[in-house]
Design an enzyme around this catalytic site. Structure first.
Site, mmCIF file in Angstrom:
data_model
loop_
_atom_site.group_PDB
_atom_site.id
_atom_site.type_symbol
_atom_site.label_atom_id
_atom_site.label_comp_id
_atom_site.label_asym_id
_atom_site.label_seq_id
_atom_site.Cartn_x
_atom_site.Cartn_y
_atom_site.Cartn_z
ATOM 1 N N ASN A 7 8.794 32.248 -49.979
ATOM 2 C CA ASN A 7 10.229 32.223 -49.678
ATOM 3 C C ASN A 7 10.444 33.010 -48.387
ATOM 4 O O ASN A 7 10.559 34.228 -48.401
ATOM 5 C CB ASN A 7 11.001 32.833 -50.851
ATOM 6 C CG ASN A 7 12.508 32.796 -50.639
ATOM 7 O OD1 ASN A 7 12.987 32.487 -49.550
ATOM 8 N ND2 ASN A 7 13.235 33.126 -51.687
ATOM 9 N N ARG A 60 10.143 27.452 -50.502
ATOM 10 C CA ARG A 60 11.597 27.307 -50.557
ATOM 11 C C ARG A 60 12.090 26.871 -49.179
ATOM 12 O O ARG A 60 11.800 27.504 -48.168
ATOM 13 C CB ARG A 60 12.250 28.635 -50.922
ATOM 14 C CG ARG A 60 13.744 28.503 -50.959
ATOM 15 C CD ARG A 60 14.425 29.828 -51.099
ATOM 16 N NE ARG A 60 15.875 29.603 -51.179
ATOM 17 C CZ ARG A 60 16.776 30.525 -50.895
ATOM 18 N NH1 ARG A 60 16.393 31.724 -50.525
ATOM 19 N NH2 ARG A 60 18.045 30.254 -50.987
ATOM 20 N N HIS A 149 21.512 27.308 -53.358
ATOM 21 C CA HIS A 149 21.079 28.007 -54.584
ATOM 22 C C HIS A 149 20.676 27.011 -55.681
ATOM 23 O O HIS A 149 20.770 27.325 -56.867
ATOM 24 C CB HIS A 149 22.204 28.904 -55.158
ATOM 25 C CG HIS A 149 22.486 30.135 -54.356
ATOM 26 N ND1 HIS A 149 23.767 30.617 -54.191
ATOM 27 C CD2 HIS A 149 21.677 30.992 -53.715
ATOM 28 C CE1 HIS A 149 23.737 31.723 -53.458
ATOM 29 N NE2 HIS A 149 22.468 31.971 -53.151
ATOM 30 N N ARG A 210 29.247 37.884 -46.317
ATOM 31 C CA ARG A 210 29.867 36.622 -45.883
ATOM 32 C C ARG A 210 31.263 36.485 -46.469
ATOM 33 O O ARG A 210 31.492 36.835 -47.624
ATOM 34 C CB ARG A 210 29.020 35.434 -46.347
ATOM 35 C CG ARG A 210 27.770 35.230 -45.519
ATOM 36 C CD ARG A 210 26.871 34.158 -46.104
ATOM 37 N NE ARG A 210 25.660 34.733 -46.665
ATOM 38 C CZ ARG A 210 24.806 34.075 -47.441
ATOM 39 N NH1 ARG A 210 25.035 32.827 -47.788
ATOM 40 N NH2 ARG A 210 23.721 34.669 -47.888
ATOM 41 N N GLU A 358 14.204 31.874 -59.584
ATOM 42 C CA GLU A 358 14.073 30.812 -58.590
ATOM 43 C C GLU A 358 12.612 30.527 -58.271
ATOM 44 O O GLU A 358 12.227 29.378 -58.068
ATOM 45 C CB GLU A 358 14.816 31.206 -57.309
ATOM 46 C CG GLU A 358 16.323 31.203 -57.514
ATOM 47 C CD GLU A 358 17.072 32.044 -56.500
ATOM 48 O OE1 GLU A 358 16.959 33.287 -56.571
ATOM 49 O OE2 GLU A 358 17.761 31.466 -55.648
#
Ligand code: ADP
Length: 582
Positions: A7, A60, A149, A210, A358
């Site tokens: 990742n 990923r 996601h 964000r 994940e």
């Protein structure tokens, strides 16, 4: 077989070696503060690593654009496609790609698989995909909603179903991934139908740094009043906003909670804005799905902040979701106990805290593709066009055609035992009606009216795409027959594309009941790939793919005559199946 999951983020690299089946970690490593040279850092880390148990590498990749709706085995073509998507994800895809290049060099003999954040949301319906921008501008720049996601939303929605001992295909789940990045998804019957992140991971919830949703007019004001250019806005919205911007003390919710308790007003406001936004989305997504059976909290904040969960889950009783304050406070999830229920016994909708994984989701996809679990057998399948039609119960036949009326077979259909009837009905919509719609026999346990998109706009109604027989929460519809009219409380659908198979066919094609496949259509007209096709297996079925009239038009399949189910000379082949996920 172990899988190495790579990742590569913009400033860090996470490496996990794990068993995709059990989730057992052999090693985990986080390389922080990578500035620029991801390839170099990764090469060094791989050189230190025990790699002999690794059978596949999962990468990923944040943005798969329109090109990738499922995981993909990496070759040069896939690398080029990931590179071409850099304009859509300028922070993420270059780092992802650098990781792929370095890992392929270091481990050239292993299969490498790209798993896309966006792929789980490939099922978003058009209405959720589009921004209300001029069509040509949107088209030119790929301005549409993708969602992110995906591995996390997919993973926790399946874990929720498993914990509830239910088939994902029967549940409506809202998944709240609350970490540094935050997003909500509406997972209706196993498929993502709405999610809060859009073209980029900036839309939606308040995040660590964000902003999430802002009025686009705010950007215009800032450009005019402060002379901000694209880079200035990018920095402001991606790095200086969110919890950090609101609180003034950084993006870590633990610090913000501590200061809020001491009386810091900005930190209090940050928490209120954060929780309010999540609650607003949960309510909206319940409306999108017509109800909700489970709400899942995951990610660093969702798994660990009892206070934030409590704030979000207040006032959700109208959805049947009642928080149990004690369970919420005591909830703790880890790899050994990944699910904790925090709703009370009377709650119709479950509130669940679920540890996301994940890396394991990516590892399972990588292992599935590396072992060929997406492979399907060769062979052609005839295509039939299913025109608008109606299935009725015994009671409905009585109401529409008169007490004791028996349906009159007009023509047998290709599926054994099924027949088109002499009887026809009028479907009444708020805009117009459609007359002469065939009833199909025999009678069924539930009424169902199957129409196409074109019919939908003619009638002026909204029919969801559903598997045949799955009419829960579908719209009402009024039918008129010679003996009277009948308003069904539910049952109006656009049927999902499907393939009928005998179990011998299923064995030959290497698929099972409920599998979802991609299909390549060979017609005289246009070559077309239909994704998301359901496999239905019964020993009374004859091998045949069913599409509706609009889809037949899209594939330019010519039709001989009118009828409820029209055989065509077109055929299709299976391309791949969606690998089974835990
Ligand atoms: P990422 O999105 O980078 O994977 P995580 O899912 O690890 O991030 O989430 C990080 C966030 O979780 C941080 O904002 C952190 O403050 C928050 N967090 C972690 N533990 C707690 C806790 N016990 N209480 C409140 N917030 C927490």
């Amino acid at each position: 077989m172990d899988v190495l999951v790579v990742n590569c983020g913009s400033s860090s690299i996470k490496l996990d070696v794990l068993d995709p089946q059990t989730g057992e970690r052999r090693s985990s490593e986080v390389l922080e503060r990578i500035s620029g040279n991801h390839g170099e850092a990764l090469r060094e880390a791989l050189a230190r690593m025990q790699t002999d148990t690794i059978g596949a590498v999962g990468h990923r990749v944040v943005h798969g654009g329109d090109a990738f709706t499922a995981p993909a085995r990496i070759d040069d073509e896939v690398c080029a496609a990931v590179e071409a998507l850099i304009p859509l994800a300028p922070l993420h895809n270059p780092a992802n790609l650098a990781g792929i290049v370095a890992a392929r060099e270091a481990l050239p003999d292993l299969p490498h698989v790209a798993v896309f954040d966006t792929a789980f949301h490939a099922t978003l319906p058009r209405r959720a995909r589009h921004y209300a921008l001029p069509a040509d501008v949107a088209e030119r720049h790929g301005l549409r909603r993708y969602g992110f996601h995906g591995p996390s939303h997919g993973w926790v929605s399946r874990q929720a179903a498993r914990w509830m001992d239910a088939d994902p295909e029967t549940l409506r789940v809202v998944t709240c991934h609350l970490g540094n990045g935050c997003s909500v998804a509406a997972v209706e019957y196993g498929r993502s139908v709405e999610t809060s992140m859009g073209m980029t991971p900036l839309e939606g919830l308040v995040m660590g740094t964000r902003s999430g949703d802002v009025d686009p007019g705010v950007l215009l004001t800032l450009m005019r009043a402060e002379g901000l250019d694209a880079d200035g806005l990018d920095t402001l919205l991606n790095r200086e906003s969110g919890l950090a911007g609101l609180s003034g003390v950084g993006n870590d919710l633990r610090d913000i909670e501590a200061r809020a308790a001491e009386g810091d007003e900005r930190c209090r406001l940050a928490m209120h804005v954060f929780a309010h936004r999540v609650r607003k989305y949960i309510g909206a997504y319940a409306a999108v799905m017509g109800g909700v059976d489970a709400i899942v909290f995951t990610g660093g904040i969702g798994e660990n902040s009892a206070q934030m969960r409590n704030r979000i889950a207040q006032r959700l009783e109208f959805l049947g979701a009642r928080l149990d304050a004690d369970r919420n406070r005591d909830a703790s999830v880890d790899d050994a106990t990944p699910v904790a229920a925090i709703s009370d016994e009377r709650s119709r909708c479950r509130l669940l805290v679920i540890r996301t994984d994940e890396a394991r989701a990516i590892a399972q996809d990588a292992a599935a593709l590396a072992t060929g679990a997406d492979a399907v057998g060769a062979g052609t399948i005839p295509i039939a066009i299913s025109a608008r039609h109606i299935h009725l119960t015994r009671d409905a036949v009585d109401a529409l055609f008169g007490e004791g009326h028996e349906l009159t077979p007009y023509k047998p259909l290709s599926q054994p035992g099924q027949f088109a009837c002499e009887e026809r009905l009028t479907i009444v919509g708020p805009r117009r009606s459609i007359e002469g719609v065939r009833v199909l026999g025999p009678e069924r346990g539930r009424c169902q009216v199957e129409i196409s998109r074109t019919d939908e706009f003619h009638l002026g109604v909204d029919a969801p795409v559903r598997n045949s027989g799955d009419v829960k929460g579908t719209p009402p519809v009024t039918l008129v027959g010679p003996a009277g009219s009948l308003t069904l409380e539910q049952g109006l659908i656009c049927a999902r594309r499907h393939v009928h198979m005998h179990s011998d066919d299923a064995a030959r094609f290497g698929v099972e009941k409920g599998d979802v496949v991609d299909v390549h259509v060979d017609s005289d007209g246009r070559d077309l790939i239909f994704g998301d096709v359901l496999v239905r297996v019964k020993d009374s079925y004859r091998l045949e793919m069913h599409i509706d009239t609009d889809e037949a038009n899209a594939a330019e399949i010519t039709r001989g005559h009118e009828g409820a189910l029209v055989a065509t000379s077109a055929t299709c082949k299976l391309m791949r199946k969606r690998p089974p996920s835990v």
